[in-house]
Design a protein around this motif. Structure first.
Motif, PDB file in Angstrom:
ATOM      1  N   THR A  54      -1.714 -34.018  31.756  1.00  0.00           N
ATOM      2  CA  THR A  54      -1.560 -32.573  31.643  1.00  0.00           C
ATOM      3  C   THR A  54      -2.560 -31.845  32.524  1.00  0.00           C
ATOM      4  OG1 THR A  54      -0.810 -32.829  29.363  1.00  0.00           O
ATOM      5  CG2 THR A  54      -1.585 -30.640  30.008  1.00  0.00           C
ATOM      6  N   LEU A  55      -2.059 -30.885  33.290  1.00  0.00           N
ATOM      7  CA  LEU A  55      -2.931 -30.010  34.066  1.00  0.00           C
ATOM      8  C   LEU A  55      -3.393 -28.904  33.130  1.00  0.00           C
ATOM      9  CD1 LEU A  55      -3.899 -29.385  37.069  1.00  0.00           C
ATOM     10  CD2 LEU A  55      -2.246 -27.527  36.899  1.00  0.00           C
ATOM     11  N   VAL A  56      -4.694 -28.629  33.124  1.00  0.00           N
ATOM     12  CA  VAL A  56      -5.249 -27.633  32.215  1.00  0.00           C
ATOM     13  C   VAL A  56      -5.960 -26.546  33.014  1.00  0.00           C
ATOM     14  CG1 VAL A  56      -6.758 -27.223  30.236  1.00  0.00           C
ATOM     15  CG2 VAL A  56      -5.584 -29.423  30.475  1.00  0.00           C
ATOM     16  N   ILE A  57      -5.515 -25.317  32.801  1.00  0.00           N
ATOM     17  CA  ILE A  57      -6.161 -24.146  33.382  1.00  0.00           C
ATOM     18  C   ILE A  57      -7.117 -23.630  32.314  1.00  0.00           C
ATOM     19  CG2 ILE A  57      -5.790 -21.813  34.275  1.00  0.00           C
ATOM     20  CD1 ILE A  57      -4.540 -24.104  36.008  1.00  0.00           C
ATOM     21  N   CYS A  58      -8.408 -23.576  32.631  1.00  0.00           N
ATOM     22  CA  CYS A  58      -9.414 -23.176  31.641  1.00  0.00           C
ATOM     23  C   CYS A  58     -10.017 -21.824  31.987  1.00  0.00           C
ATOM     24  CB  CYS A  58     -10.532 -24.205  31.573  1.00  0.00           C
ATOM     25  SG  CYS A  58     -10.004 -25.813  30.983  1.00  0.00           S
TER      26      CYS A  58
ATOM     27  N   VAL B 209       1.652 -28.434  31.774  1.00  0.00           N
ATOM     28  CA  VAL B 209       0.553 -27.525  32.109  1.00  0.00           C
ATOM     29  C   VAL B 209       0.160 -26.809  30.824  1.00  0.00           C
ATOM     30  CG1 VAL B 209      -0.169 -25.516  33.457  1.00  0.00           C
ATOM     31  CG2 VAL B 209       1.426 -27.183  34.451  1.00  0.00           C
ATOM     32  N   ARG B 210      -1.141 -26.698  30.620  1.00  0.00           N
ATOM     33  CA  ARG B 210      -1.658 -26.041  29.423  1.00  0.00           C
ATOM     34  C   ARG B 210      -2.749 -25.058  29.836  1.00  0.00           C
ATOM     35  NH1 ARG B 210      -3.971 -30.455  26.516  1.00  0.00           N
ATOM     36  NH2 ARG B 210      -6.052 -29.780  27.114  1.00  0.00           N
ATOM     37  N   ILE B 211      -2.870 -23.974  29.103  1.00  0.00           N
ATOM     38  CA  ILE B 211      -3.941 -23.013  29.353  1.00  0.00           C
ATOM     39  C   ILE B 211      -4.863 -23.017  28.142  1.00  0.00           C
ATOM     40  CG2 ILE B 211      -4.525 -20.606  29.770  1.00  0.00           C
ATOM     41  CD1 ILE B 211      -1.823 -20.371  31.252  1.00  0.00           C
ATOM     42  N   ASP B 212      -6.128 -23.321  28.390  1.00  0.00           N
ATOM     43  CA  ASP B 212      -7.146 -23.374  27.339  1.00  0.00           C
ATOM     44  C   ASP B 212      -8.186 -22.286  27.565  1.00  0.00           C
ATOM     45  OD1 ASP B 212      -5.828 -25.718  26.678  1.00  0.00           O
ATOM     46  OD2 ASP B 212      -7.563 -27.031  27.040  1.00  0.00           O
ATOM     47  N   VAL B 213      -8.846 -21.916  26.489  1.00  0.00           N
ATOM     48  CA  VAL B 213     -10.015 -21.042  26.584  1.00  0.00           C
ATOM     49  C   VAL B 213     -11.215 -21.843  26.110  1.00  0.00           C
ATOM     50  CG1 VAL B 213     -11.157 -18.965  25.728  1.00  0.00           C
ATOM     51  CG2 VAL B 213      -8.717 -18.913  26.234  1.00  0.00           C
TER      52      VAL B 213
ATOM     53  N   GLY C 273     -31.781 -20.653  19.379  1.00  0.00           N
ATOM     54  CA  GLY C 273     -30.923 -21.768  18.997  1.00  0.00           C
ATOM     55  C   GLY C 273     -30.093 -22.263  20.169  1.00  0.00           C
ATOM     56  N   ALA C 274     -29.368 -23.304  19.897  1.00  0.00           N
ATOM     57  CA  ALA C 274     -28.576 -23.958  20.939  1.00  0.00           C
ATOM     58  C   ALA C 274     -27.277 -23.208  21.196  1.00  0.00           C
ATOM     59  CB  ALA C 274     -28.269 -25.388  20.526  1.00  0.00           C
ATOM     60  N   PRO C 275     -26.797 -23.262  22.433  1.00  0.00           N
ATOM     61  CA  PRO C 275     -25.487 -22.666  22.736  1.00  0.00           C
ATOM     62  C   PRO C 275     -24.380 -23.397  21.975  1.00  0.00           C
ATOM     63  CG  PRO C 275     -26.664 -23.258  24.745  1.00  0.00           C
ATOM     64  CD  PRO C 275     -27.429 -23.840  23.604  1.00  0.00           C
ATOM     65  N   ARG C 276     -23.315 -22.669  21.669  1.00  0.00           N
ATOM     66  CA  ARG C 276     -22.147 -23.257  21.017  1.00  0.00           C
ATOM     67  C   ARG C 276     -20.983 -23.201  21.994  1.00  0.00           C
ATOM     68  NH1 ARG C 276     -23.792 -19.347  17.438  1.00  0.00           N
ATOM     69  NH2 ARG C 276     -21.827 -18.221  17.679  1.00  0.00           N
ATOM     70  N   VAL C 277     -20.294 -24.321  22.134  1.00  0.00           N
ATOM     71  CA  VAL C 277     -19.142 -24.402  23.032  1.00  0.00           C
ATOM     72  C   VAL C 277     -17.947 -24.876  22.211  1.00  0.00           C
ATOM     73  CG1 VAL C 277     -18.209 -25.424  25.143  1.00  0.00           C
ATOM     74  CG2 VAL C 277     -20.671 -25.010  24.949  1.00  0.00           C
ATOM     75  N   GLU C 278     -16.839 -24.166  22.369  1.00  0.00           N
ATOM     76  CA  GLU C 278     -15.618 -24.500  21.641  1.00  0.00           C
ATOM     77  C   GLU C 278     -14.441 -24.353  22.593  1.00  0.00           C
ATOM     78  OE1 GLU C 278     -12.981 -22.599  17.956  1.00  0.00           O
ATOM     79  OE2 GLU C 278     -14.788 -21.591  18.632  1.00  0.00           O
ATOM     80  N   ARG C 279     -13.497 -25.286  22.525  1.00  0.00           N
ATOM     81  CA  ARG C 279     -12.302 -25.202  23.356  1.00  0.00           C
ATOM     82  C   ARG C 279     -11.089 -24.993  22.453  1.00  0.00           C
ATOM     83  NH1 ARG C 279      -8.578 -29.184  25.004  1.00  0.00           N
ATOM     84  NH2 ARG C 279      -9.982 -30.784  24.259  1.00  0.00           N
ATOM     85  N   VAL C 280     -10.290 -24.001  22.804  1.00  0.00           N
ATOM     86  CA  VAL C 280      -9.043 -23.750  22.093  1.00  0.00           C
ATOM     87  C   VAL C 280      -7.915 -24.039  23.073  1.00  0.00           C
ATOM     88  CG1 VAL C 280      -7.633 -22.068  20.880  1.00  0.00           C
ATOM     89  CG2 VAL C 280     -10.122 -22.034  20.613  1.00  0.00           C
ATOM     90  N   ALA C 281      -7.106 -25.036  22.750  1.00  0.00           N
ATOM     91  CA  ALA C 281      -6.055 -25.497  23.654  1.00  0.00           C
ATOM     92  C   ALA C 281      -4.775 -24.694  23.455  1.00  0.00           C
ATOM     93  CB  ALA C 281      -5.768 -26.973  23.417  1.00  0.00           C
ATOM     94  N   GLY C 282      -4.083 -24.459  24.562  1.00  0.00           N
ATOM     95  CA  GLY C 282      -2.757 -23.868  24.531  1.00  0.00           C
ATOM     96  C   GLY C 282      -2.705 -22.431  24.067  1.00  0.00           C
ATOM     97  N   VAL C 283      -3.581 -21.594  24.609  1.00  0.00           N
ATOM     98  CA  VAL C 283      -3.621 -20.197  24.165  1.00  0.00           C
ATOM     99  C   VAL C 283      -2.591 -19.308  24.846  1.00  0.00           C
ATOM    100  CG1 VAL C 283      -6.037 -20.316  23.500  1.00  0.00           C
ATOM    101  CG2 VAL C 283      -5.434 -19.565  25.803  1.00  0.00           C
ATOM    102  N   ALA C 284      -2.065 -19.744  25.955  1.00  0.00           N
ATOM    103  CA  ALA C 284      -1.110 -18.883  26.670  1.00  0.00           C
ATOM    104  C   ALA C 284       0.100 -19.678  27.105  1.00  0.00           C
ATOM    105  CB  ALA C 284      -1.774 -18.262  27.882  1.00  0.00           C
TER     106      ALA C 284
END
Length: 120
Positions: free
Chosen positions: A49-53, A96-100, A109-120
Motif C-alpha cells: 500500500t502506498l501511504v500519503i502522510c 493507496v491510503r491517506i494517514d495523518v 515531557g516526551a513528545p507523543r506521536v500517533e498515526r491514524v490510518a485511512g482518514v481521507a
C-alpha cells in the motif's frame, strides 16, 4: 508563537513522524514533495500500500488536536495530491491510503506521536 518557531516545531514533528513510520516498518519514498496542488509531507510504502502522510504538529491542544486540523477540505487536497504524485511517479500500487500522523510536543515531557490510518 512566532513564524520561525512554528516552522521549527513543524520540522521537528516531521522528523519524529519520519522516525515513527520507519520504526513501524514503513519504507519512506519521498518527503516534502511539492506540486502546484500543495505539499505531501511524507510518501511511504506499507507493504503493497502506498501511504500519503499528512503530519500535524502542535505544542498542545489549546487550539484543537492535530487530528482536528485535517478537515474535509484538507482531505480533498490530500486526495488530489496523491493522484498527482502517482501520475508523476508512474507507480501503480494496488492500494493507496491517506494517514495523518499527529505529533504533540508539550512544554514538559516526551513528545507523543500517533498515526491514524485511512482518514481521507
Amino acid at each position: 508563537m512566532t513564524y520561525a518557531r512554528n516552522k521549527a516545531l513543524g520540522a521537528y514533528g516531521e522528523r519524529l513522524a519520519y522516525d515513527f513510520l520507519r520504526e513501524a516498518g514503513m519504507v519512506v519514498l519521498d518527503r516534502n514533495w511539492t506540486s502546484r496542488f500543495g505539499e505531501i509531507d511524507i510518501v511511504a510504502r506499507d507493504g503493497d500500500t502506498l501511504v500519503i502522510c499528512e503530519v500535524k504538529t502542535r505544542s498542545g491542544d489549546a487550539f484543537g488536536t492535530p487530528l482536528e486540523a485535517v478537515g474535509p477540505r484538507k482531505a480533498a487536497t490530500l486526495r488530489r495530491l496523491a493522484a498527482h504524485w502517482l501520475e508523476v511517479s508512474g507507480l501503480h500500487p494496488p492500494a493507496v491510503r491517506i494517514d495523518v500522523v499527529a505529533v504533540v510536543v508539550p512544554a514538559r515531557g516526551a513528545p507523543r506521536v500517533e498515526r491514524v490510518a485511512g482518514v481521507a
